[in-house]
Design a protein around this motif. Structure first.
Motif, PDB file in Angstrom:
ATOM      1  N   SER A 132      63.442 -14.592  25.259  1.00  0.00           N
ATOM      2  CA  SER A 132      63.834 -15.850  25.898  1.00  0.00           C
ATOM      3  C   SER A 132      64.514 -16.795  24.924  1.00  0.00           C
ATOM      4  O   SER A 132      65.076 -17.812  25.335  1.00  0.00           O
ATOM      5  CB  SER A 132      62.608 -16.526  26.523  1.00  0.00           C
ATOM      6  OG  SER A 132      61.655 -16.889  25.529  1.00  0.00           O
ATOM      7  N   ALA A 169      57.391 -18.065  29.270  1.00  0.00           N
ATOM      8  CA  ALA A 169      57.256 -18.577  27.903  1.00  0.00           C
ATOM      9  C   ALA A 169      56.784 -20.025  27.907  1.00  0.00           C
ATOM     10  O   ALA A 169      55.989 -20.438  27.046  1.00  0.00           O
ATOM     11  CB  ALA A 169      58.591 -18.450  27.168  1.00  0.00           C
ATOM     12  N   ARG A 175      61.771 -17.170  30.532  1.00  0.00           N
ATOM     13  CA  ARG A 175      61.715 -18.575  30.109  1.00  0.00           C
ATOM     14  C   ARG A 175      60.606 -19.322  30.845  1.00  0.00           C
ATOM     15  O   ARG A 175      59.926 -20.170  30.264  1.00  0.00           O
ATOM     16  CB  ARG A 175      63.072 -19.240  30.352  1.00  0.00           C
ATOM     17  CG  ARG A 175      64.142 -18.750  29.392  1.00  0.00           C
ATOM     18  CD  ARG A 175      65.482 -19.414  29.632  1.00  0.00           C
ATOM     19  NE  ARG A 175      66.452 -19.016  28.613  1.00  0.00           N
ATOM     20  CZ  ARG A 175      67.719 -19.398  28.601  1.00  0.00           C
ATOM     21  NH1 ARG A 175      68.189 -20.195  29.569  1.00  0.00           N
ATOM     22  NH2 ARG A 175      68.523 -18.992  27.644  1.00  0.00           N
ATOM     23  N   PHE A 197      54.741 -20.464  24.504  1.00  0.00           N
ATOM     24  CA  PHE A 197      55.144 -19.486  23.492  1.00  0.00           C
ATOM     25  C   PHE A 197      56.466 -19.855  22.838  1.00  0.00           C
ATOM     26  O   PHE A 197      56.579 -19.863  21.609  1.00  0.00           O
ATOM     27  CB  PHE A 197      55.226 -18.100  24.143  1.00  0.00           C
ATOM     28  CG  PHE A 197      55.518 -16.991  23.181  1.00  0.00           C
ATOM     29  CD1 PHE A 197      54.594 -16.639  22.230  1.00  0.00           C
ATOM     30  CD2 PHE A 197      56.722 -16.299  23.238  1.00  0.00           C
ATOM     31  CE1 PHE A 197      54.856 -15.608  21.327  1.00  0.00           C
ATOM     32  CE2 PHE A 197      56.992 -15.267  22.351  1.00  0.00           C
ATOM     33  CZ  PHE A 197      56.055 -14.929  21.401  1.00  0.00           C
ATOM     34  N   VAL A 208      51.071 -12.352  22.511  1.00  0.00           N
ATOM     35  CA  VAL A 208      50.961 -13.515  23.370  1.00  0.00           C
ATOM     36  C   VAL A 208      49.568 -13.658  23.968  1.00  0.00           C
ATOM     37  O   VAL A 208      49.168 -14.731  24.395  1.00  0.00           O
ATOM     38  CB  VAL A 208      52.036 -13.443  24.479  1.00  0.00           C
ATOM     39  CG1 VAL A 208      51.700 -12.364  25.495  1.00  0.00           C
ATOM     40  CG2 VAL A 208      52.225 -14.787  25.167  1.00  0.00           C
ATOM     41  N   LEU A 250      58.807 -11.464  25.843  1.00  0.00           N
ATOM     42  CA  LEU A 250      58.907 -12.921  25.937  1.00  0.00           C
ATOM     43  C   LEU A 250      59.784 -13.496  24.833  1.00  0.00           C
ATOM     44  O   LEU A 250      60.459 -14.508  25.017  1.00  0.00           O
ATOM     45  CB  LEU A 250      57.523 -13.560  25.859  1.00  0.00           C
ATOM     46  CG  LEU A 250      56.707 -13.695  27.143  1.00  0.00           C
ATOM     47  CD1 LEU A 250      55.513 -14.601  26.912  1.00  0.00           C
ATOM     48  CD2 LEU A 250      57.541 -14.230  28.285  1.00  0.00           C
ATOM     49  N   TYR A 251      59.767 -12.849  23.681  1.00  0.00           N
ATOM     50  CA  TYR A 251      60.553 -13.334  22.544  1.00  0.00           C
ATOM     51  C   TYR A 251      62.041 -13.366  22.866  1.00  0.00           C
ATOM     52  O   TYR A 251      62.794 -14.170  22.307  1.00  0.00           O
ATOM     53  CB  TYR A 251      60.296 -12.423  21.345  1.00  0.00           C
ATOM     54  CG  TYR A 251      60.904 -12.902  20.053  1.00  0.00           C
ATOM     55  CD1 TYR A 251      60.377 -13.988  19.372  1.00  0.00           C
ATOM     56  CD2 TYR A 251      62.007 -12.258  19.507  1.00  0.00           C
ATOM     57  CE1 TYR A 251      60.928 -14.415  18.176  1.00  0.00           C
ATOM     58  CE2 TYR A 251      62.573 -12.677  18.310  1.00  0.00           C
ATOM     59  CZ  TYR A 251      62.024 -13.761  17.648  1.00  0.00           C
ATOM     60  OH  TYR A 251      62.570 -14.198  16.459  1.00  0.00           O
TER      61      TYR A 251
END
Length: 965
Positions: free
Chosen positions: A432, A508, A505, A513, A8, A429-430
């Protein structure tokens, strides 16, 4: 060295730079025009510089400044565009090299010229964008230099943060405090008087500091001196030691606050000198690194006066260095309600019905017992008129956390996120993309990370093993919750807490992202796209969203009319359609055109077949078809030479040619009945790391072929074997010296019963950590074999015929065992003193009528020094009176146990019941009162021991002064 992965912070630059270098190698560059080669070289040099700058920016948090953040976002978007173009040309150039020299080949060359010409034009356009980005980079360089070299300081949260120290708001903390006091208690011998450290570990917002402060305040008067110091993320260690000495020494060190010229080493020496002959109680709060804790620990003199230290941390690696670890638990639903209403109504009586109660219950379900979140949402409602309650609920329930309502909680929780290295931020983060309360399967999550390019390629470890280390670190940092499913002691799944998911979220969106199609604010040109079942089943995809640049599409529990057409994707790497009931085979018609696809997951989506074009997906790494109903795979599946993970449904017939997929690491087959596959092909998959195989039927010939093939799979780490309605003889081939067990096997589960006693070759599995097996008889000598396995952590064993209790002694070993299960025997185990020193959970079955008298129902549980929970299975014909007698004996055994483990009694064939529930003749209130009384007795005993020790110390010090005089 830079990580060759996508993250990221730097976008695709980490994975892109090696690909640009590849294009300039002899195997590819002759296919490119000279001008294109010059442009690629220029891009490599400039993007390398930008990559370095982005790394520095991410590590310093300078990216949070507006102009730098916008520039970094532009660079990341550019990197994705460049990688898409480079991947496309690499695929085309790779195809040309595989074509035969023929008319078709001449046609391909013509097509290739057109492709490379188009690629050259794209590179020129990208070059002009890079020049603009670099000019902005040089313009901001001075600003970034100021940010990069500015010293980091500890985060100061705004004063509106909910005050967890206000006594009337503390709910559900008394039991935790009593348990912590019990862990600190003196043990009455020389060992018990040594310095003991207990670390409180848990995610942010659980109340670790509150608990530590409460225990400190209740016990500090029983010690000669004490201190409560906070470390924080970026600590000033000089100040930490000066604060500690000031609190410890009072008059003697009252002026040390002004001795700022003293270095850390001097302060450490001063601390050790002062604590040398003292019984002290110190709390070190909010530790973020092992290095900081080791420095503080060096200042704590290890005397034999019964000193105690409490630390608090969010990181298990830090906590694990303590003598003991206390894991913070979430609040129960009832305590969450109390905490909410105490904050909302300032301790007054409150209604438990009506609109507020309904909204409260929905929010409490979402935030699942996190005290910080409960106080935050209660604060959002406090003081608001009834007509505004629903608007407040919507602003919280749908994750609109940009306003003041949730700012404090974001500040508190985001500190854990920003403390991560950039590659772990990306993997976190993924998450989310998943729905709330979704059970995320560990293995498939890691395969997705690999397909997305998030895992760093390391020469010394496989990609999957790297992914496992990433996941474990996120668990150890308390950012995701491990979930045991099926096998005890085996973390197969994970969840994201509701408050953390809202944070992810939010971040992100900020990082551009992940785009969720259930949100109002959507990116019209997303890279990662997630579609989840919403309140409106008729919701359709917005027509203004472009799919051309989407790299990953994830849909969970969605209908077909919510789905985009696959023909709209150009650069898709991941396609996951999980539990989408109305998706049919024709929706996947164009899946073969997604030439960059690396992951195809269709779990729980009822499709009858796959198109033959799937064989064109030469980069496909994972194909998951479980719970789909597919009966036959296309023959072209055997062309997927880069396939690493294949999971098929129990209805699917195997194809010839699976043995050609030699890169396979993870294979799960649920209905094997083909001798040819087992005999000729399975043994060729020598890279297999995980094998789950279920035989529909098994004869001696199939068994022989399987064991021979298994001998070739020397890289195997996990083996699960099942036979529908049959059994397996694991010792027959070993006796003939033909079967060689995989030496690196870590997990072995035989769902079906072996036709022998414990296979002797199990003793050779020196790396085994999990074993689940059913044998005809478990012999006393078998314990020596199992106990000699140095890394065995979880043991589940079922034995049909044991004629006497199984005696477990300290000589049997089991140095790492934490979970022990022994089922189906009439006799329970008999634990001797010192047996299984680290076991925390024990489960066994027995028949009291056949086994022993009620006086012997203790089973030696008091000898298991680390025991936390016991589960006992009784025959279904037992009545309440008999169960009560067994429980009474077990409860006595746990009462005299220093850790007071909990008990669950199960009558086979019925649902499990805890002893505090319906199986006990006493009411829940009586049991709760008894448990509270026991905890209070332990606390009073500890305080009395401290008082007696203080008197003894005073007497010894007086004698020492007389001697010196």
């Amino acid at each position: 060295m830079a990580r060759e992965s996508i993250d990221v912070a730097t976008g695709a630059l980490g994975s892109l730079l090696p690909k640009l270098a590849l294009l300039l190698q002899d195997g590819f560059k002759h296919n490119l025009p000279k001008s294109a080669r010059h442009d690629i070289h220029f891009l490599s040099m400039e993007l390398q510089m930008i990559h370095t700058v982005l790394r520095d920016v991410a590590n310093s948090r300078a990216e949070q400044q507006g102009h730098i953040k916008l520039w970094a976002l532009d660079v990341r978007e550019l990197s994705y565009d460049v990688e898409d173009a480079v991947d496309t040309i690499l695929v085309r150039l790779g195809l040309e090299s595989t074509e035969a020299s023929s008319t078709r080949s001449r046609f391909m060359k013509i097509t290739m010229r057109a492709t490379t010409h188009k690629f050259s034009d794209e590179i020129k356009e990208i070059k002009s964008r890079v020049i603009v980005v670099c000019e902005r980079c040089y313009r901001y360089m001075n600003m970034m230099d100021d940010s990069l070299h500015k010293p980091q300081v500890s985060t100061i949260y705004p004063p509106s943060l909910p005050d967890l120290y206000v006594q009337h708001r503390l709910v559900g903390i008394d039991q935790a405090a009593d348990e912590l006091v019990g862990m600190l208690a003196l043990e009455g011998d020389a060992f018990g008087r040594r310095l003991k450290t207990v670390s409180i570990v848990g995610m942010g917002g659980l109340g670790k500091t509150t608990l530590a402060k409460l225990v400190y305040q209740s016990l500090k008067d029983q010690f000669q001196c004490g201190a409560f110091v906070s470390v924080s993320q970026c600590p000033d260690m000089n100040k930490v030691f000066r604060d500690m000495l000031y609190q410890l020494g009072e008059e003697n060190y009252s002026n040390i606050q002004y001795h700022a010229d003293k270095d850390v080493e001097q302060l450490i020496r001063a601390s050790r000198d002062y604590l040398k002959n003292k019984r002290y109680f110190i709390v070190v709060d909010d530790i973020w690194s092992r290095e900081a804790w080791e420095m503080i620990r060096s200042a704590l003199f290890e005397n034999n006066y019964g000193s105690r230290v409490i630390t608090t941390t969010r990181i298990f690696e830090v906590a694990s260095t303590a003598s003991d670890v206390y894991r913070m638990r979430l609040l129960s639903r009832e305590n969450s309600k109390k905490l909410f209403c105490n904050r909302m109504f300032s301790g007054e009586d409150y209604p438990d019905s009506g609109e507020l109660a309904e909204l409260r219950d929905k929010l409490l379900e979402k935030y699942d017992g996190l005290p910080l979140a409960v106080l935050t949402i209660a604060g959002a409602f406090a003081g608001k008129p009834i007509e505004q309650w629903y608007e407040v609920y919507k602003s919280i329930a749908f994750g609109h956390v940009n306003g003041r309502v949730m700012d404090d909680m974001i500040h508190k929780l985001s500190s854990s996120y920003y403390d991560l290295p950039s590659h772990l931020r990306t993997c976190l983060l993924y998450l989310s993309i998943f729905p709330r309360n979704y059970l995320i399967k560990k293995d498939l999550l890691i395969w997705r990370w690999i397909a997305e390019g998030f895992i760093w390629k390391d020469r010394h470890a496989r990609l999957f093993e790297m992914g496992e280390s990433y996941l474990q670190e996120l668990i150890d940092r308390c950012l995701i919750q491990p979930v045991e499913t099926g096998d005890k002691g085996s973390v197969d799944c994970c969840r994201v807490h509701g408050a953390v998911l809202d944070l992810l979220r939010y971040l992100a969106r900020e990082e551009n992202f992940v785009t969720l199609l259930i949100e109002k604010e959507q990116n019209i040109s997303p890279r990662w796209l997630a579609l989840q079942k919403g309140n409106n089943e008729d919701h359709t995809l917005q027509t203004d969203i472009s799919l051309a640049k989407v790299r990953s599409f994830n849909a969970s529990m969605c209908s077909a009319n919510m789905m985009p057409l696959l023909s709209g994707f150009r650069f898709l790497r991941v396609l996951a359609l999980e539990y989408c009931p109305s998706i049919k085979s024709y929706h996947l018609k164009y899946v073969g055109k997604l030439f960059l696809l690396r992951y195809l997951g269709l779990v729980g989506t009822p499709i009858s077949g796959l198109p033959d074009g799937i064989g064109e997906l030469e980069f496909l790494q994972t194909l998951d078809l479980r719970e789909t109903g597919i009966q036959e795979l296309p023959r072209t599946v055997c062309h997927l030479r880069k396939l690493m993970c294949l999971c098929v449904d129990s209805t699917a017939r195997l194809l010839r040619g699976i043995g050609n997929l030699v890169d396979m690491e993870d294979l799960r087959l649920y209905s094997v009945m083909t001798l040819n596959f087992v005999k000729e092909e399975l043994g060729q998959l020598t890279k297999l790391r995980f094998l789950e195989i279920r035989f529909k039927e098994l004869d001696e010939q199939m068994e022989d072929a399987f064991l021979r093939s298994l001998s070739n799979l020397q890289n195997l780490q996990t083996l699960v074997v099942d036979v529908f309605g049959g059994s397996f003889n694991f010792d027959r081939m070993a006796a003939e010296l033909i079967f060689v067990p995989p030496p690196h096997l870590r997990r072995f589960k035989a769902v079906t019963m072996t036709r022998t006693a414990l296979p002797a070759w199990i003793g050779s599995l020196s790396e085994l950590s999990y074993l689940s097996i059913e044998v005809t008889e478990l012999r006393q000598g078998d314990l020596k074999i199992l106990g000699g396995l140095p890394y065995l952590c979880s043991l589940w064993i079922s034995s049909r015929s044991n004629e006497r209790p199984l005696v477990v002694t300290v000589e049997d070993g089991f140095p790492c065992l934490r979970e022990f299960t022994l089922l189906n025997g009439a006799f329970g185990p008999d634990f001797q003193r010192g047996a299984m020193p680290k076991v925390e959970r024990v489960q066994f079955s027995f028949s009291p009528r056949d086994a022993r008298t009620s006086a012997d129902f203790g089973f030696g549980l008091e000898n298991l020094l680390s025991l936390k929970h016991v589960t006992v299975h009784l025959p279904v014909y037992y009545g309440n009176y008999e169960v009560h007698n067994v429980e009474a004996a077990l409860r006595h055994a746990t009462y005299i146990h220093p850790r007071h483990p909990t008990i669950t009694v199960i009558r086979d064939g019925e649902e499990s019941t805890d002893t505090a529930a319906s199986n006990d003749t006493r009411t829940q209130e009586e049991l709760a009162e008894m448990e509270a009384k026991q905890l209070e007795e332990r606390r009073n005993k500890f305080i009395q021991e401290l008082h007696e020790e203080n008197l003894l110390l005073d007497e010894l010090q007086a004698q020492l002064m007389d001697i010196r005089a």
